[in-house]
Design a protein around this motif. Structure first.
Motif, PDB file in Angstrom:
ATOM      1  N   ILE A   1      -6.927   5.214  -8.988  1.00  0.00           N
ATOM      2  CA  ILE A   1      -6.885   3.789  -8.626  1.00  0.00           C
ATOM      3  C   ILE A   1      -5.812   3.546  -7.573  1.00  0.00           C
ATOM      4  N   GLN A   2      -4.632   4.168  -7.763  1.00  0.00           N
ATOM      5  CA  GLN A   2      -3.559   3.996  -6.787  1.00  0.00           C
ATOM      6  C   GLN A   2      -3.970   4.527  -5.409  1.00  0.00           C
ATOM      7  N   GLY A   3      -4.583   5.727  -5.400  1.00  0.00           N
ATOM      8  CA  GLY A   3      -5.026   6.296  -4.136  1.00  0.00           C
ATOM      9  C   GLY A   3      -6.073   5.432  -3.460  1.00  0.00           C
ATOM     10  N   SER A   4      -6.974   4.865  -4.256  1.00  0.00           N
ATOM     11  CA  SER A   4      -8.021   4.007  -3.696  1.00  0.00           C
ATOM     12  C   SER A   4      -7.427   2.744  -3.100  1.00  0.00           C
ATOM     13  N   VAL A   5      -6.487   2.109  -3.821  1.00  0.00           N
ATOM     14  CA  VAL A   5      -5.855   0.885  -3.314  1.00  0.00           C
ATOM     15  C   VAL A   5      -5.068   1.187  -2.042  1.00  0.00           C
ATOM     16  N   HIS A   6      -4.348   2.311  -2.041  1.00  0.00           N
ATOM     17  CA  HIS A   6      -3.586   2.702  -0.854  1.00  0.00           C
ATOM     18  C   HIS A   6      -4.514   2.894   0.342  1.00  0.00           C
ATOM     19  N   THR A   7      -5.630   3.575   0.126  1.00  0.00           N
ATOM     20  CA  THR A   7      -6.584   3.841   1.206  1.00  0.00           C
ATOM     21  C   THR A   7      -7.242   2.554   1.698  1.00  0.00           C
TER      22      THR A   7
ATOM     23  N   SER B   1       0.832  -1.207   0.000  1.00  0.00           N
ATOM     24  CA  SER B   1       0.000   0.000   0.000  1.00  0.00           C
ATOM     25  C   SER B   1       0.863   1.252   0.000  1.00  0.00           C
ATOM     26  N   ASP B   2       1.970   1.223   0.759  1.00  0.00           N
ATOM     27  CA  ASP B   2       2.884   2.366   0.754  1.00  0.00           C
ATOM     28  C   ASP B   2       3.520   2.556  -0.622  1.00  0.00           C
ATOM     29  N   ARG B   3       3.875   1.451  -1.272  1.00  0.00           N
ATOM     30  CA  ARG B   3       4.477   1.528  -2.609  1.00  0.00           C
ATOM     31  C   ARG B   3       3.524   2.222  -3.580  1.00  0.00           C
ATOM     32  N   ILE B   4       2.253   1.835  -3.547  1.00  0.00           N
ATOM     33  CA  ILE B   4       1.264   2.435  -4.427  1.00  0.00           C
ATOM     34  C   ILE B   4       1.128   3.931  -4.147  1.00  0.00           C
ATOM     35  N   GLY B   5       1.151   4.296  -2.860  1.00  0.00           N
ATOM     36  CA  GLY B   5       1.039   5.704  -2.499  1.00  0.00           C
ATOM     37  C   GLY B   5       2.223   6.520  -2.981  1.00  0.00           C
ATOM     38  N   VAL B   6       3.432   5.982  -2.833  1.00  0.00           N
ATOM     39  CA  VAL B   6       4.631   6.698  -3.291  1.00  0.00           C
ATOM     40  C   VAL B   6       4.581   6.924  -4.800  1.00  0.00           C
ATOM     41  N   LEU B   7       4.187   5.908  -5.550  1.00  0.00           N
ATOM     42  CA  LEU B   7       4.101   6.052  -6.999  1.00  0.00           C
ATOM     43  C   LEU B   7       3.043   7.079  -7.391  1.00  0.00           C
ATOM     44  N   ALA B   8       1.931   7.147  -6.642  1.00  0.00           N
ATOM     45  CA  ALA B   8       0.905   8.155  -6.930  1.00  0.00           C
ATOM     46  C   ALA B   8       1.466   9.559  -6.728  1.00  0.00           C
ATOM     47  N   TYR B   9       2.254   9.752  -5.663  1.00  0.00           N
ATOM     48  CA  TYR B   9       2.905  11.042  -5.445  1.00  0.00           C
ATOM     49  C   TYR B   9       3.874  11.353  -6.585  1.00  0.00           C
ATOM     50  N   ALA B  10       4.649  10.343  -6.994  1.00  0.00           N
ATOM     51  CA  ALA B  10       5.660  10.556  -8.037  1.00  0.00           C
ATOM     52  C   ALA B  10       5.036  10.918  -9.374  1.00  0.00           C
ATOM     53  N   LEU B  11       3.816  10.450  -9.615  1.00  0.00           N
ATOM     54  CA  LEU B  11       3.155  10.718 -10.895  1.00  0.00           C
ATOM     55  C   LEU B  11       2.476  12.081 -10.929  1.00  0.00           C
ATOM     56  N   THR B  12       2.303  12.724  -9.783  1.00  0.00           N
ATOM     57  CA  THR B  12       1.579  13.994  -9.738  1.00  0.00           C
ATOM     58  C   THR B  12       2.229  15.080 -10.601  1.00  0.00           C
ATOM     59  N   PRO B  13       3.558  15.301 -10.534  1.00  0.00           N
ATOM     60  CA  PRO B  13       4.153  16.317 -11.418  1.00  0.00           C
ATOM     61  C   PRO B  13       3.954  16.008 -12.898  1.00  0.00           C
ATOM     62  N   LEU B  14       4.003  14.720 -13.254  1.00  0.00           N
ATOM     63  CA  LEU B  14       3.789  14.350 -14.655  1.00  0.00           C
ATOM     64  C   LEU B  14       2.373  14.683 -15.090  1.00  0.00           C
ATOM     65  N   SER B  15       1.404  14.444 -14.224  1.00  0.00           N
ATOM     66  CA  SER B  15       0.017  14.779 -14.548  1.00  0.00           C
ATOM     67  C   SER B  15      -0.143  16.280 -14.790  1.00  0.00           C
TER      68      SER B  15
END
Length: 651
Positions: A224-230, A176-190
C-alpha cells in the motif's frame, strides 16, 4: 557538486552549479545553500527537506520502539520465568506465589478471555485477536508517522524555461516521500518476521511461525505504501508539473524512475502471489520459491531506485542470506557422520516406511529412523526433505516420540497423510517397495529443530488436557509420554481427547498409545477416542469389534500395524463412535473442555491442541470462555486456562 548536478538536473529545481555550499541530509541529496529559486520554490524546498529529515527521525523512532519492545520482552522473559517445584529453570529468577504472581496470572487470564478467539476470520483467517491487535497497533503507529510534521500547503511557481507556465507544488510530494521512506524502513522488519532461523524467536521465545501473520500483513502495508508513493509522484510529474507531456517523458526515462517502476511491479507480483487464491492455484512450493526470488530482486530494485536509503536494504539482504546459511549449516552438522567406508561425510538418514491404506482420505505413512545428533525439545519440529522424490522441497513434521538419546543417536518417528504433492510421492514409493519386499526405506534429510518447547514450563500443579484431530496426535503425544516417565502428581488431572476417522487409525501410533494406556491408572490419565466417520456396529477387516457397554474394544492386529518387542500385541481401548454412515460428526469440544476444567481439583489447566484449523479455532473460543481474570485474582486457579497449539496451520 558536479555529481549532484548530473544526477538531479533533469528533475530537481535546485541549481548546483551556483551553490555557495551544500547542506547534507541523510538519505537524500544535499541541499543548495542559499536557495536561488523563486520564493515559492524555496518554501517548497524547505518543506521537502524538513519533511525528509523528520521521515528519517520517525524511522529511527520506529526502530527504537521495536528494539525497545524486544529488549524488554527478552528481559521480562528471564525475570518472570516460572519456577518449578524441583528447582529453577536456568537463567530464571524465583518468584513466590505473591500478589505479583497472582496479578500476572489474573491479567494473563483476562487477556486470554478477550484476545484468544479468532478475529474477523473472512479477512484475517484463523488468527487470534491478539495478533490482529498487534497489527492494528503497528498500522496506527505508521499512520501517525505518515502524516505528522508535514505542512499542508500549495505553492504556484513559475517555470523558468517556459514563461507563462506554472508548476503546482504541494504537500503531496513530501507526503509521498514520507510513505516511501517508511516502506524502506519496514523492509528489514519484514525479512526478520519471515526468517526461520529467527533472531526474534531466539530473544523472545516466540516460535518463528507465530510471526508469519505479521510478516504477511506487513507486506500488504508495504505494498500500500509503495502504491501510494508511486501514484503520488505520478500525479505530480504527469499532471502538476509543466510543460506536459515533456516533463512526464523526461521523468519516466530516468534510471532511478525505471528502477522504481521495476520495484513496484515486483511488489505487485509479491502481493498477488501471496494471496490464498494464488497459492491454491500455483501451489505452495511455487509460491515459496517465487517469493524468495522476487523478494531479493525487489530489494535490489529498491537499491537502484534510491541508493541513499541502502542502510535499510543492506541489513535486509544480510538477514536473508544469514537465514539460509544457518539452515544449510545446521543440516550439514546433523548429517555429517561416519560413512560405510569409515570416512566422514554427508549421509542422509535411512527411514523405514510403514504404510496404512486409506483410499478415501489419503494413505498414512509412518517413518521411523535413528540419527546421531542432540535431542530436540518436546513440541519442536523438523523440516524433512525426501531425496527420492525431490531435493528442492522440505516439509515440517513434528516427531511423535520422546527426544531421548541412546548411544549418541536419537530415534525419530513421524506420521503423515499422503494427499497430493510430495507426501503422495512418498506413499507411492512406499507401496512400490513394499510390493517387492517386506521392508521399505527412503533417505531423509533433516533441518531443525524449530519451534518452542511446550513441556519445559509445565508445573506440577498444572492439569493437562490434550486434544488432537487425526495426525495432530503427533504434537500432543510426546507430552503424555513425558508425563508417564515422571512421578505421578496427586490430584493432577490428565486427559487425552483424540478424534479419528476410523478405528484402524489407532494403528498409526499403536506402541505409543499402549504405553499411555498402561500408565493410565498410575498417573490418572483418561483416554477418550472418538471415531467420526464410522457408524456404530460397522466393521473393518483389520479390526475386531466387541460391544462393551456402549463403547468398543479394539484389537489392533493388522499386518500393517507395528509390533511391540517383535510380537503383535493387542491394544484394548475404550472408543466412542459418534459418526454415522455417510455423516461426519465431531466431538463436542465445548462440553468436553468445560467438563474437564469443572472437575479439576486444584491448579490451572493447560490445553494442548493440534488438528484441523476448524478444531483449533473452536478450541480458542472455548478456552477463552473458560478464563476469568477476576476469579483467578480471588485465588480460584481453575479459571486460569491456557492453550498451547500447533499453529502451523498455513503450512
Amino acid at each position: 557538486m558536479e555529481n549532484h548536478a548530473g544526477l538531479l538536473a533533469p528533475r530537481h529545481i535546485q541549481n548546483y552549479s551556483e551553490a555557495d555550499s551544500l547542506e547534507p541530509h541523510w538519505g537524500y541529496y544535499s541541499r543548495v545553500v542559499p536557495c536561488t529559486n523563486d520564493a515559492g520554490s524555496c518554501e517548497y524546498l524547505d518543506q521537502v527537506y524538513y519533511s525528509h529529515d523528520l521521515s528519517i527521525l520517525y524511522s529511527g523512532i520506529l526502530w527504537s520502539t521495536i528494539l525497545g519492545i524486544v529488549f524488554l520482552w527478552t528481559i521480562g522473559r528471564k525475570v518472570w520465568a516460572p519456577s518449578r517445584a524441583d528447582g529453577l529453570i536456568p537463567g530464571s529468577i524465583s518468584i513466590r506465589k505473591s500478589s505479583v504472581t497472582r496479578f500476572i496470572r489474573a491479567f494473563s487470564a483476562y487477556v486470554r478471555s478477550s484476545l484468544l478467539p479468532d478475529a474477523a476470520r473472512p479477512i484475517f483467517g484463523r488468527t487470534t485477536r491478539l495478533q490482529v491487535l498487534i497489527l492494528a497497533a503497528l498500522a496506527s503507529y505508521l499512520l501517525v508517522w505518515s502524516f505528522a510534521g508535514i505542512t499542508y500547503q500549495i505553492w504556484i511557481t513559475p517555470v523558468k524555461a517556459n514563461p507563462g507556465l506554472y508548476n503546482t507544488r504541494s504537500s503531496l510530494g513530501p507526503f509521498s516521500d514520507r510513505i516511501g521512506v517508511l516502506a524502506y524502513a519496514l523492509t528489514p522488519l519484514s525479512i526478520l518476521l519471515s526468517s526461520r532461523e529467527s533472531i526474534l524467536s531466539l530473544l523472545t521465545g516466540v516460535p518463528y511461525q507465530s510471526f508469519n501473520f505479521l510478516h504477511r500483513w506487513l507486506g500488504y502495508i508495504i505494498f500500500i505504501q509503495g502504491s501510494v508513493h508511486t501514484i503520488g509522484w505520478t500525479i505530480i510529474e504527469v499532471r502538476l508539473y509543466q510543460p506536459q507531456p515533456t516533463t512526464a517523458i523526461e521523468w519516466i526515462v530516468q534510471p532511478y524512475i525505471i528502477w522504481g517502476v521495476v520495484a513496484m511491479i515486483l511488489l505487485m507480483l509479491l502481493f498477488v502471489l501471496s494471496t490464498p487464491w494464488a497459492i491454491r492455484v500455483t501451489g505452495y512450493e511455487f509460491f515459496r520459491k517465487a517469493h524468495y526470488v522476487l523478494a531479493l530482486i525487489y530489494i535490489g530494485a529498491c537499491w537502484g531506485h534510491w541508493e541513499q536509503l541502502k542502510a535499510f536494504l543492506l541489513p535486509s539482504i544480510l538477514i536473508w542470506f544469514l537465514d539460509r546459511g544457518v539452515r544449510m549449516l545446521r543440516t550439514a552438522l546433523i548429517h555429517h557422520q561416519y560413512l560405510p567406508d569409515g570416512s566422514m561425510g554427508f549421509r542422509a538418514a535411512p527411514a523405514s516406511l510403514t504404510h496404512f491404506s486409506d483410499p478415501e482420505h489419503g494413505d498414512i505413512i509412518r517413518m521411523d529412523f535413528v540419527q546421531p545428533h542432540d535431542a530436540w525439545k518436546i513440541g519442536q519440529h523438523f523440516y524433512l526433505c525426501f531425496t527420492e522424490s525431490s531435493i528442492w522441497q522440505s516439509h515440517p513434521f513434528t516427531p511423535l516420540n520422546l527426544p531421548q538419546t541412546h548411544n549418541g543417536t536419537v530415534s525419530h518417528s513421524y506420521i503423515m497423510r499422503a494427499k497430493k504433492g510430495e507426501t503422495k510421492k512418498i506413499a507411492d514409493i512406499a507401496l512400490k517397495k513394499l510390493a517387492l519386499s517386506s521392508k521399505a526405506t527412503t533417505p531423509v534429510i533433516l533441518t531443525g529443530p524449530y519451534g518452542e518447547s511446550i513441556a519445559e514450563t509445565l508445573m506440577p500443579e498444572d492439569n493437562i488436557l490434550c486434544v488432537a484431530g487425526g495426525t495432530g496426535i503427533t504434537y500432543v503425544l510426546p507430552v503424555l509420554l513425558d508425563l508417564i516417565q515422571k512421578p505421578a502428581v496427586r490430584d493432577r488431572k490428565i486427559q487425552l481427547i483424540w478424534a479419528i476417522r476410523r478405528k484402524v487409525d489407532l494403528c498409526w501410533v499403536e506402541q505409543e498409545i499402549v504405553s499411555v494406556n498402561n500408565a493410565a491408572r498410575s498417573h490418572g490419565i483418561e483416554v477418550h477416542i472418538y471415531v467420526t466417520r464410522e457408524a456404530s456396529g460397522s466393521s473393518t477387516s483389520s479390526i475386531q469389534d466387541e460391544a462393551l457397554d456402549g463403547s468398543e474394544k479394539v484389537t489392533c492386529g493388522s499386518p500393517s500395524c507395528l509390533s511391540i518387542n517383535g510380537v503383535q500385541s493387542p491394544m484394548s481401548l475404550d472408543i466412542q463412535k459418534i459418526g454415522s454412515k455417510g455423516v461426519n460428526r465431531h466431538p463436542d469440544l465445548q462440553m468436553l473442555v468445560n467438563g474437564f476444567v469443572d472437575t479439576t481439583v486444584r491448579g490451572p489447566t493447560k490445553v494442548f491442541g493440534s488438528g484441523p484449523g476448524g478444531m483449533i479455532s473452536d478450541l480458542r473460543g472455548i478456552v477463552a470462555a473458560c478464563n476469568s481474570g477476576a476469579k483467578v485474582w480471588r485465588g480460584n486457579e481453575r479459571f486460569d486456562v491456557s492453550l498451547i497449539c500447533d499453529d502451523r496451520l498455513e503450512w
